[in-house]
Design a protein around this motif. Structure first.
Motif, PDB file in Angstrom:
ATOM      1  N   ALA A   1       0.836  -1.204   0.000  1.00  0.00           N
ATOM      2  CA  ALA A   1       0.000   0.000   0.000  1.00  0.00           C
ATOM      3  C   ALA A   1       0.871   1.255   0.000  1.00  0.00           C
ATOM      4  O   ALA A   1       1.941   1.277   0.605  1.00  0.00           O
ATOM      5  N   PHE A   2       0.356   2.288  -0.653  1.00  0.00           N
ATOM      6  CA  PHE A   2       1.115   3.538  -0.722  1.00  0.00           C
ATOM      7  C   PHE A   2       0.355   4.713  -0.097  1.00  0.00           C
ATOM      8  O   PHE A   2       0.893   5.433   0.742  1.00  0.00           O
ATOM      9  N   ALA A   3      -0.905   4.890  -0.502  1.00  0.00           N
ATOM     10  CA  ALA A   3      -1.635   6.094  -0.099  1.00  0.00           C
ATOM     11  C   ALA A   3      -1.800   6.180   1.414  1.00  0.00           C
ATOM     12  O   ALA A   3      -1.524   7.231   2.018  1.00  0.00           O
ATOM     13  N   THR A   4      -2.236   5.089   2.042  1.00  0.00           N
ATOM     14  CA  THR A   4      -2.480   5.129   3.488  1.00  0.00           C
ATOM     15  C   THR A   4      -1.196   5.368   4.286  1.00  0.00           C
ATOM     16  O   THR A   4      -1.169   6.254   5.158  1.00  0.00           O
ATOM     17  N   PRO A   5      -0.098   4.633   4.041  1.00  0.00           N
ATOM     18  CA  PRO A   5       1.138   4.950   4.775  1.00  0.00           C
ATOM     19  C   PRO A   5       1.657   6.353   4.489  1.00  0.00           C
ATOM     20  O   PRO A   5       2.207   7.003   5.390  1.00  0.00           O
ATOM     21  N   ALA A   6       1.474   6.832   3.259  1.00  0.00           N
ATOM     22  CA  ALA A   6       1.983   8.164   2.920  1.00  0.00           C
ATOM     23  C   ALA A   6       1.223   9.258   3.658  1.00  0.00           C
ATOM     24  O   ALA A   6       1.816  10.253   4.096  1.00  0.00           O
ATOM     25  N   ILE A   7      -0.107   9.075   3.815  1.00  0.00           N
ATOM     26  CA  ILE A   7      -0.918  10.120   4.463  1.00  0.00           C
ATOM     27  C   ILE A   7      -0.840  10.011   5.986  1.00  0.00           C
ATOM     28  O   ILE A   7      -0.597  10.999   6.676  1.00  0.00           O
ATOM     29  N   ILE A   8      -1.026   8.807   6.513  1.00  0.00           N
ATOM     30  CA  ILE A   8      -1.041   8.644   7.973  1.00  0.00           C
ATOM     31  C   ILE A   8       0.379   8.628   8.538  1.00  0.00           C
ATOM     32  O   ILE A   8       0.646   9.187   9.598  1.00  0.00           O
ATOM     33  N   GLY A   9       1.288   7.954   7.847  1.00  0.00           N
ATOM     34  CA  GLY A   9       2.663   7.868   8.339  1.00  0.00           C
ATOM     35  C   GLY A   9       3.477   9.111   8.098  1.00  0.00           C
ATOM     36  O   GLY A   9       4.442   9.375   8.826  1.00  0.00           O
ATOM     37  N   GLY A  10       3.114   9.880   7.067  1.00  0.00           N
ATOM     38  CA  GLY A  10       3.881  11.087   6.771  1.00  0.00           C
ATOM     39  C   GLY A  10       5.215  10.757   6.100  1.00  0.00           C
ATOM     40  O   GLY A  10       5.495   9.618   5.736  1.00  0.00           O
ATOM     41  N   ARG A  11       6.036  11.756   5.983  1.00  0.00           N
ATOM     42  CA  ARG A  11       7.289  11.581   5.264  1.00  0.00           C
ATOM     43  C   ARG A  11       8.392  10.986   6.144  1.00  0.00           C
ATOM     44  O   ARG A  11       9.379  10.481   5.646  1.00  0.00           O
ATOM     45  N   ARG A  12       8.232  11.056   7.465  1.00  0.00           N
ATOM     46  CA  ARG A  12       9.289  10.542   8.343  1.00  0.00           C
ATOM     47  C   ARG A  12       9.114   9.059   8.638  1.00  0.00           C
ATOM     48  O   ARG A  12      10.087   8.371   8.912  1.00  0.00           O
ATOM     49  N   LEU A  13       7.878   8.570   8.625  1.00  0.00           N
ATOM     50  CA  LEU A  13       7.625   7.168   8.940  1.00  0.00           C
ATOM     51  C   LEU A  13       7.362   6.428   7.628  1.00  0.00           C
ATOM     52  O   LEU A  13       6.224   6.185   7.247  1.00  0.00           O
ATOM     53  N   LYS A  14       8.434   6.064   6.960  1.00  0.00           N
ATOM     54  CA  LYS A  14       8.292   5.490   5.619  1.00  0.00           C
ATOM     55  C   LYS A  14       8.162   3.976   5.678  1.00  0.00           C
ATOM     56  O   LYS A  14       8.622   3.326   6.613  1.00  0.00           O
ATOM     57  N   VAL A  15       7.521   3.442   4.634  1.00  0.00           N
ATOM     58  CA  VAL A  15       7.517   2.000   4.367  1.00  0.00           C
ATOM     59  C   VAL A  15       8.139   1.802   2.987  1.00  0.00           C
ATOM     60  O   VAL A  15       8.541   2.765   2.328  1.00  0.00           O
ATOM     61  N   ALA A  16       8.213   0.559   2.540  1.00  0.00           N
ATOM     62  CA  ALA A  16       8.920   0.284   1.286  1.00  0.00           C
ATOM     63  C   ALA A  16       8.302   1.022   0.098  1.00  0.00           C
ATOM     64  O   ALA A  16       9.025   1.547  -0.757  1.00  0.00           O
ATOM     65  N   ALA A  17       6.969   1.068   0.040  1.00  0.00           N
ATOM     66  CA  ALA A  17       6.318   1.709  -1.106  1.00  0.00           C
ATOM     67  C   ALA A  17       6.600   3.206  -1.136  1.00  0.00           C
ATOM     68  O   ALA A  17       6.889   3.779  -2.199  1.00  0.00           O
ATOM     69  N   THR A  18       6.512   3.870   0.030  1.00  0.00           N
ATOM     70  CA  THR A  18       6.775   5.314   0.054  1.00  0.00           C
ATOM     71  C   THR A  18       8.258   5.609  -0.160  1.00  0.00           C
ATOM     72  O   THR A  18       8.622   6.639  -0.720  1.00  0.00           O
TER      73      THR A  18
ATOM     74  N   TYR B   1       8.804   5.461  -3.859  1.00  0.00           N
ATOM     75  CA  TYR B   1       8.235   6.684  -4.457  1.00  0.00           C
ATOM     76  C   TYR B   1       9.184   7.864  -4.284  1.00  0.00           C
ATOM     77  O   TYR B   1       9.418   8.632  -5.229  1.00  0.00           O
ATOM     78  N   ASP B   2       9.722   8.016  -3.064  1.00  0.00           N
ATOM     79  CA  ASP B   2      10.630   9.135  -2.811  1.00  0.00           C
ATOM     80  C   ASP B   2      11.903   9.041  -3.653  1.00  0.00           C
ATOM     81  O   ASP B   2      12.411  10.054  -4.144  1.00  0.00           O
ATOM     82  N   GLU B   3      12.422   7.808  -3.805  1.00  0.00           N
ATOM     83  CA  GLU B   3      13.628   7.654  -4.620  1.00  0.00           C
ATOM     84  C   GLU B   3      13.360   7.987  -6.081  1.00  0.00           C
ATOM     85  O   GLU B   3      14.201   8.560  -6.774  1.00  0.00           O
ATOM     86  N   PHE B   4      12.156   7.630  -6.555  1.00  0.00           N
ATOM     87  CA  PHE B   4      11.818   7.902  -7.955  1.00  0.00           C
ATOM     88  C   PHE B   4      11.576   9.384  -8.197  1.00  0.00           C
ATOM     89  O   PHE B   4      12.105   9.960  -9.152  1.00  0.00           O
ATOM     90  N   LEU B   5      10.762  10.031  -7.358  1.00  0.00           N
ATOM     91  CA  LEU B   5      10.261  11.357  -7.686  1.00  0.00           C
ATOM     92  C   LEU B   5      10.856  12.487  -6.867  1.00  0.00           C
ATOM     93  O   LEU B   5      10.710  13.644  -7.237  1.00  0.00           O
ATOM     94  N   ASN B   6      11.489  12.198  -5.753  1.00  0.00           N
ATOM     95  CA  ASN B   6      12.094  13.275  -4.962  1.00  0.00           C
ATOM     96  C   ASN B   6      13.606  13.371  -5.175  1.00  0.00           C
ATOM     97  O   ASN B   6      14.124  14.408  -5.532  1.00  0.00           O
ATOM     98  N   THR B   7      14.308  12.258  -4.935  1.00  0.00           N
ATOM     99  CA  THR B   7      15.762  12.298  -5.150  1.00  0.00           C
ATOM    100  C   THR B   7      16.127  12.000  -6.602  1.00  0.00           C
ATOM    101  O   THR B   7      17.271  12.187  -6.993  1.00  0.00           O
ATOM    102  N   LEU B   8      15.165  11.495  -7.365  1.00  0.00           N
ATOM    103  CA  LEU B   8      15.357  11.153  -8.789  1.00  0.00           C
ATOM    104  C   LEU B   8      16.360  10.017  -8.991  1.00  0.00           C
ATOM    105  O   LEU B   8      16.886   9.841 -10.082  1.00  0.00           O
ATOM    106  N   ASN B   9      16.617   9.254  -7.922  1.00  0.00           N
ATOM    107  CA  ASN B   9      17.501   8.091  -8.032  1.00  0.00           C
ATOM    108  C   ASN B   9      16.652   6.888  -8.454  1.00  0.00           C
ATOM    109  O   ASN B   9      16.309   6.024  -7.629  1.00  0.00           O
ATOM    110  N   TRP B  10      16.322   6.843  -9.701  1.00  0.00           N
ATOM    111  CA  TRP B  10      15.428   5.793 -10.224  1.00  0.00           C
ATOM    112  C   TRP B  10      15.999   4.388 -10.031  1.00  0.00           C
ATOM    113  O   TRP B  10      15.260   3.471  -9.680  1.00  0.00           O
ATOM    114  N   PRO B  11      17.290   4.163 -10.274  1.00  0.00           N
ATOM    115  CA  PRO B  11      17.810   2.793 -10.089  1.00  0.00           C
ATOM    116  C   PRO B  11      17.644   2.282  -8.661  1.00  0.00           C
ATOM    117  O   PRO B  11      17.277   1.127  -8.455  1.00  0.00           O
TER     118      PRO B  11
END
Length: 290
Positions: free
Chosen positions: A227-244, A247-257
């Motif tokens: 799941a992505f949406a629920t951990p991203a909204i309830i967990g926020g940016r500091r409490l990450k799981v694998a899906a979030t 996502y952060d590596e792809f779209l925030n740091t741009l480290n796609w690999p």
């Protein structure tokens, strides 16, 4: 006869070809590209370099930060699965015992949330949690269950509660489907022989619907872990799981690999867990599946 079988085979292949092409186009090719991307190099100034290296995988297995991330992902998914089993099995049993229009009405209440976006439902939970003055804390303190406000937002507790609510229909439907195959006359026979209702449920109903419970648990665990949406909204940016994290590596740091390596590792782990669990269920309940 041989010509007829050959014709049937060609007809079957021609009918299956569109589905195979669609599956290849939307699943196999993107997945293969993601796996290949996970072996590429990346730099802040040089971008993605199409070379074959193991740097991303070595970083994931060497850095305890990623181990903690995956452990949190599976811990939250497991707790959400347990909660859905504890509340979903009785809910499905009561639903199966209902008669007439009540049964259809409550079935609609259970599966109705599936028609609403999971983002909208999670935002609803965020409003309920809402800090110290949220409705959830006010209700718990009014009932005398807690003395001081409990923090739900940006905690694993909040994530587990919201995920359990989002995944509850999948558990209820899996158990309810298993209950449809249960002969009610067996329960009546046990009651007529002097067994009480609790004994009937514990020794007759539960063993027969256990394959449905385990199937629902596999579905809920897989969906919760990815799941992505629920951990991203309830967990926020500091409490990450694998899906979030992916996502952060792809779209925030741009480290796609690196994001691709995280996504592929999550997929591999889920496939191993689901296939292994399914094999255990089939071996344990082989007679019931026949």
């Amino acid at each position: 006869m041989v010509a007829s079988n050959s014709s049937d085979t060609r007809a079957g292949l021609s009918l299956a070809l569109p589905a195979l092409m669609l599956f290849t186009g939307v699943v196999v090719i993107p997945l293969a590209m993601t796996v290949m991307l996970s072996f590429h190099d990346w730099g802040q100034y040089k971008g993605i370099e199409p070379v074959f290296i193991l740097k991303n995988w070595i970083e994931i297995f060497d850095d305890p930060y990623y181990a903690e991330m995956f452990w949190r992902t599976f811990r939250v998914a497991l707790l959400a699965t347990l909660i859905t089993a504890v509340f979903g099995v009785p809910e499905a049993y009561i639903l199966n015992r209902m008669q007439g229009p009540w049964k259809g009405l409550f079935l609609l209440v259970i599966i109705g949330p599936l028609l609403i976006s999971v983002v909208a439902r999670t935002l609803g939970w965020a409003l309920l949690f809402g800090g110290n003055n949220g409705l959830a804390n006010k209700l718990l303190m009014t009932l005398g269950l807690i003395n001081s406000p409990v923090r739900f937002m940006f905690t694993e507790t909040g994530m587990v509660i919201a995920l359990a609510h989002a995944m509850m229909p999948f558990m209820v439907l899996a158990v309810w489907t298993a209950l449809q195959r249960l002969d009610p006359q067996i329960e009546n026979a046990a009651l007529s022989l002097g067994a009480n209702s609790l004994t009937v449920v514990r020794r007759i109903v539960l063993p027969q619907i256990m394959p449905g419970v385990l199937s629902g648990a596999i579905i809920v665990f897989s969906l919760s872990a990815s799941a992505f949406a629920t951990p991203a909204i309830i967990g926020g940016r500091r409490l990450k799981v694998a899906a979030t994290l992916a996502y952060d590596e792809f779209l925030n740091t741009l480290n796609w690999p690196l994001g691709a390596a995280v996504a592929v590792l999550l997929l591999i782990a889920l496939v191993l867990i689901v296939v292994g669990s399914n094999a255990l269920i089939e071996r344990r309940y082989q007679e019931m599946f026949r």
